[in-house]
Write a protein that holds these residues in place. Structure first.
Motif, mmCIF file in Angstrom:
data_model
loop_
_atom_site.group_PDB
_atom_site.id
_atom_site.type_symbol
_atom_site.label_atom_id
_atom_site.label_comp_id
_atom_site.label_asym_id
_atom_site.label_seq_id
_atom_site.Cartn_x
_atom_site.Cartn_y
_atom_site.Cartn_z
ATOM 1 N N SER A 106 60.399 26.983 101.425
ATOM 2 C CA SER A 106 59.816 25.673 101.141
ATOM 3 C C SER A 106 58.350 25.665 101.525
ATOM 4 N N PHE A 107 57.513 25.668 100.522
ATOM 5 C CA PHE A 107 56.095 25.522 100.818
ATOM 6 C C PHE A 107 55.525 24.359 100.014
ATOM 7 N N ASP A 108 54.329 24.046 100.337
ATOM 8 C CA ASP A 108 53.651 22.885 99.773
ATOM 9 C C ASP A 108 53.691 22.899 98.246
ATOM 10 N N LYS A 109 53.909 21.709 97.652
ATOM 11 C CA LYS A 109 53.997 21.611 96.193
ATOM 12 C C LYS A 109 52.682 22.003 95.513
ATOM 13 N N THR A 110 51.612 21.882 96.248
ATOM 14 C CA THR A 110 50.327 22.199 95.632
ATOM 15 C C THR A 110 50.027 23.685 95.657
ATOM 16 N N MET A 111 50.916 24.463 96.270
ATOM 17 C CA MET A 111 50.674 25.898 96.353
ATOM 18 C C MET A 111 51.494 26.622 95.298
ATOM 19 N N LYS A 112 51.012 27.768 94.892
ATOM 20 C CA LYS A 112 51.715 28.540 93.870
ATOM 21 C C LYS A 112 51.638 30.007 94.215
ATOM 22 N N LEU A 113 52.744 30.724 93.951
ATOM 23 C CA LEU A 113 52.769 32.163 94.187
ATOM 24 C C LEU A 113 52.143 32.876 93.011
ATOM 25 N N SER A 114 51.156 33.696 93.276
ATOM 26 C CA SER A 114 50.615 34.476 92.157
ATOM 27 C C SER A 114 50.115 35.827 92.651
ATOM 28 N N LEU A 115 49.905 36.707 91.697
ATOM 29 C CA LEU A 115 49.457 38.064 92.046
ATOM 30 C C LEU A 115 47.948 38.110 92.147
ATOM 31 N N GLU A 116 47.463 38.656 93.227
ATOM 32 C CA GLU A 116 46.008 38.782 93.398
ATOM 33 C C GLU A 116 45.606 40.231 93.512
ATOM 34 N N VAL A 135 54.876 47.871 73.766
ATOM 35 C CA VAL A 135 54.765 48.784 74.909
ATOM 36 C C VAL A 135 53.824 48.188 75.943
ATOM 37 N N ALA A 136 52.745 47.581 75.465
ATOM 38 C CA ALA A 136 51.780 46.985 76.386
ATOM 39 C C ALA A 136 52.368 45.789 77.127
ATOM 40 N N LEU A 137 53.315 45.091 76.474
ATOM 41 C CA LEU A 137 53.974 43.954 77.126
ATOM 42 C C LEU A 137 54.697 44.391 78.393
ATOM 43 N N ALA A 138 55.189 45.629 78.377
ATOM 44 C CA ALA A 138 55.820 46.143 79.591
ATOM 45 C C ALA A 138 54.769 46.658 80.555
ATOM 46 N N PHE A 139 53.758 47.292 80.006
ATOM 47 C CA PHE A 139 52.757 47.924 80.870
ATOM 48 C C PHE A 139 52.002 46.879 81.699
ATOM 49 N N GLY A 140 51.592 45.803 81.068
ATOM 50 C CA GLY A 140 50.777 44.779 81.744
ATOM 51 C C GLY A 140 51.444 44.256 83.005
ATOM 52 N N PRO A 141 52.587 43.591 82.888
ATOM 53 C CA PRO A 141 53.225 43.020 84.085
ATOM 54 C C PRO A 141 53.594 44.083 85.122
ATOM 55 N N LEU A 142 54.082 45.241 84.664
ATOM 56 C CA LEU A 142 54.474 46.256 85.645
ATOM 57 C C LEU A 142 53.250 46.761 86.399
ATOM 58 N N HIS A 143 52.153 46.907 85.680
ATOM 59 C CA HIS A 143 50.912 47.333 86.314
ATOM 60 C C HIS A 143 50.455 46.301 87.341
ATOM 61 N N ASN A 144 50.510 45.036 86.965
ATOM 62 C CA ASN A 144 50.121 43.947 87.868
ATOM 63 C C ASN A 144 50.965 43.938 89.129
ATOM 64 N N MET A 145 52.278 44.016 88.921
ATOM 65 C CA MET A 145 53.192 43.908 90.052
ATOM 66 C C MET A 145 53.059 45.058 91.027
ATOM 67 N N THR A 146 52.771 46.234 90.493
ATOM 68 C CA THR A 146 52.752 47.400 91.376
ATOM 69 C C THR A 146 51.396 47.616 92.010
ATOM 70 N N THR A 147 50.354 46.944 91.507
ATOM 71 C CA THR A 147 49.040 47.190 92.083
ATOM 72 C C THR A 147 48.495 45.970 92.834
ATOM 73 N N LYS A 148 49.135 44.816 92.668
ATOM 74 C CA LYS A 148 48.592 43.615 93.315
ATOM 75 C C LYS A 148 49.575 43.062 94.334
ATOM 76 N N ARG A 149 49.061 42.180 95.201
ATOM 77 C CA ARG A 149 49.908 41.560 96.211
ATOM 78 C C ARG A 149 50.219 40.124 95.837
ATOM 79 N N LEU A 150 51.350 39.645 96.319
ATOM 80 C CA LEU A 150 51.693 38.244 96.094
ATOM 81 C C LEU A 150 50.982 37.394 97.139
ATOM 82 N N VAL A 151 50.331 36.355 96.685
ATOM 83 C CA VAL A 151 49.705 35.432 97.651
ATOM 84 C C VAL A 151 49.988 34.000 97.254
ATOM 85 N N LEU A 152 49.900 33.113 98.218
ATOM 86 C CA LEU A 152 50.047 31.687 97.933
ATOM 87 C C LEU A 152 48.675 31.128 97.615
ATOM 88 N N GLN A 153 48.601 30.436 96.478
ATOM 89 C CA GLN A 153 47.316 29.882 96.095
ATOM 90 C C GLN A 153 47.456 28.401 95.869
#
Lengths: 426, 568
Positions: free
Chosen positions: A416-426, B525-543
């Protein structure tokens, strides 16, 4: 044996039996979605016939199975010709039983692993943690996913050799969960002989067997070397059996070079039909690399803490991008997906994926019929449908990977995190 | 053991060491025969026999024989050559057997000398077919390794050589797509020693020949040894034309040479040693003008045939400046001909719907009163993969067994499917021989121009030994001239017939799509490459959502909104 598993085995066995004695069984066998040049039962019969009549089946263009399948099929067709469809049904049910016990072992292992780490998890994440009841439920879902998947039913009725492949793979999963290293490697080598692509599964298997050892890298290297040795030995045995190396080109060469351009549900056939001759080699090797080692290392590094998840992902990857894919192989990787029940809350494309599967599965045979029999469509229609079908499989695959990562993140950061936050790849 | 005995019957021994031989003789013959239903068959045979020494380069000093032909023998180490160029279909059931059977389109088979290795034969065969391509203006350059086979049971040498040759020294290829026309006739005529306007050749006008129902040009050359070491040999070249004229086109059932060929015969060729016309007058209800000078009755193998013979050489002496014409007049039409089907005939067709799976069926009928042993040879192109286990020989609902099967599986883009099936066909029955095949998908550049026209499968070749000579017109193996087939009773008669060539319609890709297909497939093929590349090279963050929400659409909305605000 579990009672509800027994019931489902009987029920699904009956479904398979009644379809296989119905008048539709022949047309199911003939469908390109079910039978490919690599697994068709008719080609298997031709190979056995040639072999029994003293003609090397590998010098021809029809037969592409490995010599062990040839000998087994020759034995079965010579002695049990009347019970072939029953044998196929039996093998398919045994596959489901091994999936059940294999996934049970994996669920147990996942739960044990979680016990060690559970203290580091964030509060309120019980919902996405492996549960003790999962150990009983998940394997049953996996078996159900195999037994009642229309793809695996059609595959079984079509009597393709993918039924045998699935048996080998399910045994392999079972051996993996029971930590029977040698058996696991032999089965992987057998499956590699049949289908070539599964050799990349040695990576998750090596990871899994090295989990409890002290010097992990040496252990992994030894596993890979052992696999190479077994694979070489099996090929040498096949060579002794056939007294010629011709089968190498007729099996692996046939898969790698994609010589047969008969339509199937994959991406290769129309691409290489329409390819310009001077680019053929380039694209052929690019596509084969894409199927095998392109994603192998990045995925391994990302999912190294769960070799079983890596195995699921790699299995679906080689099914989607192989040169002669068939629905039987899809049915197998789909039956492993319920293992990741606790990942599923994070999957966001389920509806789209399932709808596309449904639509393309109906549309594919329809436009194929229009093209081949009614002469009112052309190759582009079927190609379009197979493109969408592959896309939906890719969505399923990437969605599963992303959901796994999200779950991992949430386990340590809380759900449970803030509704204004979103998980994304950076 | 039975199998071997059975196959031996096709082996014909040829012993010419004591046969009479000729040095440099050219003969022309024309055989005319009325067929049922208002058809007339005319068969021309121009035979050159030439004695030469094999150990010298004698082959280059030719006289009557065309040097182009003798050069082929010198350069390509062959001892026998058969080329036919045919169009149309010989209807065995109604017309009986032709003198010389040929598959539709172009057909070529050659026996090589035994001192060549298989590699050398491979090379010589390709070079020879290219030479023939130039010599006859035909597409023999399309003969490749992919459509060549070495018949195992069906063919035996009709030439002689100092050692017996096995099937590894023969090469056979058929090009059923070949269209035969005047450009083949002109070079063919040039191989003969006479002037094209002289002798029987003057009758071969392209305009008339190519309006027939069936026409076939042939060149059959063989080497025959005189002594045991084969240092002294005869080169025998037989050029044949086989035509079937439809009398309906000539307005009625009465015909003449002038009607059939547009002109009369202006005499014999000056270098020919004999020029004869044989008119089949067995049981005929018509009058002939002029009447034949000589009537020949030929009895062989239980059938009797009467020929009216015209010796054109002698005739020329009596009627100078007059075109020779033979006419059939005063047909009585009182008798209705009863069609006696020949002992053996065959039909061939495709079964099945759609472009996915098909079946090729040969219906072979034995109308004779005893069993016939025969060999069926099939030469399927590499793009027609057949399933040998589906090969079925059926009489009604009963299956019969093949005595012997020779099968060499084909390989895509490399080798044709070669199948020979030997079996015994019961008396008065029709055997249905069927085999299943798949329609396959080729690379887009492998389809011929006009891909939807379809692809041809060569005729199948049926060989047998007939116990009777009913409808049998072929020459005995040792004979050179047609006249030698008269009264030639043998214990059995070797027969070879060709069935129809088939046309199959392979599924085609969309030929205008290569770029689109390449782009679309790569996109997936690129449809698979894009997301897999993103997932394996980037980190998940809260924004923060607001930051993340600034999509393209959102930006566009912002801009549009601002623009609208300004004028106000």
């Amino acid at each position: 044996m579990n009672k509800r598993l027994l019931y489902s085995l009987v029920l699904s066995g009956a479904i398979r039996y009644f379809i296989s004695i119905s008048k539709y069984s022949k047309s199911i066998e003939n469908h390109v979605e079910v039978s490919t040049p690599l697994n068709s039962f008719k080609r298997l019969k031709e190979g056995v016939f040639l072999y029994n009549n003293g003609i090397d089946p590998y010098i021809g263009d029809i037969f592409h199975e490995n010599p062990f399948i040839l000998i087994t099929a020759s034995f079965l067709l010579n002695n049990f010709a009347d019970f072939i469809s029953l044998i196929f049904i039996f093998v398919d049910l045994v596959t489901a039983v091994f999936i059940f016990y294999g996934t049970k072992g994996i669920s147990k292992k996942n739960f044990k692993k979680q016990q060690l780490e559970v203290s580091t998890y964030a509060e309120g994440t019980e919902e996405i943690q492996f549960n003790e009841s999962d150990i009983n439920n998940v394997p049953f879902y996996c078996a159900l996913a195999y037994l009642f998947n229309p793809y695996s039913i059609l595959n079984c009725v079509g009597q393709t050799t993918t039924v045998w492949s699935n048996l080998i793979l399910s045994l392999m999963v079972y051996a993996l969960s029971k930590e029977l290293k040698l058996l696991c490697l032999i089965l992987l080598a057998l499956e590699t002989q049949r289908n070539f692509y599964p050799f990349i599964l040695i990576v998750p298997i090596a990871l899994a067997f090295s989990e409890n050892s002290k010097s992990k890298n040496i252990n992994r290297l030894m596993t890979i070397l052992l696999f190479a040795g077994i694979f070489g030995g099996l090929n040498y045995l096949a060579f002794i059996q056939m007294s010629s190396w011709k089968f190498i080109d007729s099996t692996y060469g046939f898969i790698i070079h994609c010589r047969d351009l008969t339509p199937n549900i994959g991406l290769f056939w129309y691409f290489f039909t329409e390819m310009f001759d001077h680019f053929r080699q380039l694209f052929l090797y690019t596509f084969q690399l894409n199927t095998t080692i392109l994603y192998l290392f990045p995925l391994t590094l990302t999912f190294k803490e769960s070799p079983e998840f890596l195995l699921t992902i790699l299995l679906s990857l080689i099914t989607i991008f192989s040169s002669y894919p068939c629905i039987g192989a899809i049915a197998f990787y789909m039956s492993l997906i319920p293992l990741w029940k606790r990942v599923s809350p994070f999957m966001s494309h389920n509806f789209i994926v399932m709808t596309t599967f449904l639509v393309t599965s109906i549309l594919g045979p329809t436009v194929y019929h229009l093209w081949m029999y009614a002469n009112s469509a052309n190759a582009n229609f079927y190609f379009g449908v197979t493109l969408v079908f592959s896309t939906s499989q890719i969505f399923l695959l990437t969605d599963l990977c992303f959901a796994y990562l999200k779950r991992k993140f949430c386990l340590s950061h809380g759900v449970s995190f803030d509704k204004t936050m979103k998980l994304s790849l950076e | 053991m039975k199998k071997i005995e059975f196959l031996l019957i096709i082996v014909i021994s040829l012993n010419l060491t004591n046969a009479k031989y000729h040095n440099n003789v050219f003969s022309e013959e024309l055989v005319i025969k009325e067929l049922n239903n208002n058809f007339v068959n005319t068969y021309f045979q121009f035979t050159t026999q030439w004695n030469f020494k094999t150990n010298e380069n004698d082959l280059l000093h030719t006289d009557l024989l065309s040097r182009s032909i003798s050069e082929l023998f010198l350069h390509y180490d062959i001892i026998e050559l058969h080329v036919t160029l045919s169009n149309g279909l010989w209807k065995h059931e109604f017309w009986g057997f032709p003198v010389d059977s040929s598959g539709s389109g172009a057909e070529l088979y050659v026996w090589f000398k035994n001192h060549l290795s298989q590699e050398e034969i491979k090379r010589q065969w390709i070079e020879l077919s290219e030479a023939l391509s130039g010599l006859l203006c035909a597409s023999f350059s399309f003969v490749e390794e992919t459509n060549t086979i070495s018949p195992h049971y069906s063919y035996r040498p009709t030439s002689s050589w100092n050692v017996p040759l096995n099937s590894s020294f023969i090469r056979y290829a058929a090009l059923p797509r070949e269209v035969v026309c005047t450009e083949n006739l002109t070079p063919w005529k040039k191989l003969l020693p006479c002037d094209p306007q002289e002798g029987f050749m003057s009758l071969l006008n392209a305009q008339y020949i190519y309006s027939t129902n069936f026409h076939s040009l042939g060149i059959h050359v063989r080497q025959l040894c005189i002594d045991k070491t084969c240092s002294n040999a005869i080169l025998e070249s037989k050029q044949t034309v086989n035509l079937v004229h439809d009398l309906k086109l000539f307005g009625g059932s009465e015909w003449s040479i002038r009607k059939l060929f547009g002109q009369g015969l202006n005499g014999a060729c000056s270098v020919s040693s004999s020029s004869k016309i044989y008119l089949d007058i067995t049981d005929k209800d018509f009058e002939i003008s002029p009447k034949p000078l000589n009537i020949i009755t030929s009895k062989k193998g239980g059938s009797e045939t009467t020929y009216g013979e015209y010796d054109v050489k002698k005739w020329t002496g009596t009627g100078i400046n007059k075109m020779i014409n033979i006419a059939i007049v005063n047909k009585k039409h009182k008798t209705i001909p009863i069609t006696n089907p020949p002992p053996l005939f065959a039909k061939r067709f495709l079964q099945g719907t759609g472009k996915e799976r098909g079946k090729i069926v040969n219906q072979i009928t034995n109308s004779h009163w005893s069993n016939l042993n025969l060999v069926v040879m099939e030469n399927f192109p590499w793009f027609v993969p057949i399933y040998l286990h589906t090969l079925k020989l059926r009489v009604g609902n009963k299956e019969i067994k093949a005595t012997a099967i020779k099968y060499i599986p084909g390989e895509q883009r490399k080798r044709a499917y070669h199948l020979e099936v030997a079996f015994s066909i019961p008396a008065k029955t029709t055997v249905e021989m069927s085999i299943e095949f798949d329609y396959i998908f080729l690379r887009w550049q492998e389809y011929p121009p006009d891909a939807n026209h379809g692809q041809y499968i060569p005729s199948s070749v049926i060989s047998t030994m007939l116990p009777i000579a009913l409808n049998y017109t072929s020459l005995p193996i040792e004979a050179s001239l047609y006249v030698e087939s008269f009264n030639a009773t043998r214990s059995s008669y070797f027969l070879r017939i060709h069935t129809e060539a088939l046309l199959i319609n392979l599924p085609t890709p969309d030929f205008s799509m290569p770029y689109n297909v390449i782009c679309l497939a790569c996109t997936v093929v690129a449809l698979a490459f894009g997301p897999l590349h993103n997932m394996t090279t980037k980190r998940l963050v809260l924004q923060k959502k607001e930051e993340a929400k600034k999509t393209f659409l959102g930006k566009l909305k912002d801009k549009l909104f601002k623009k609208k605000e300004k004028p106000e």
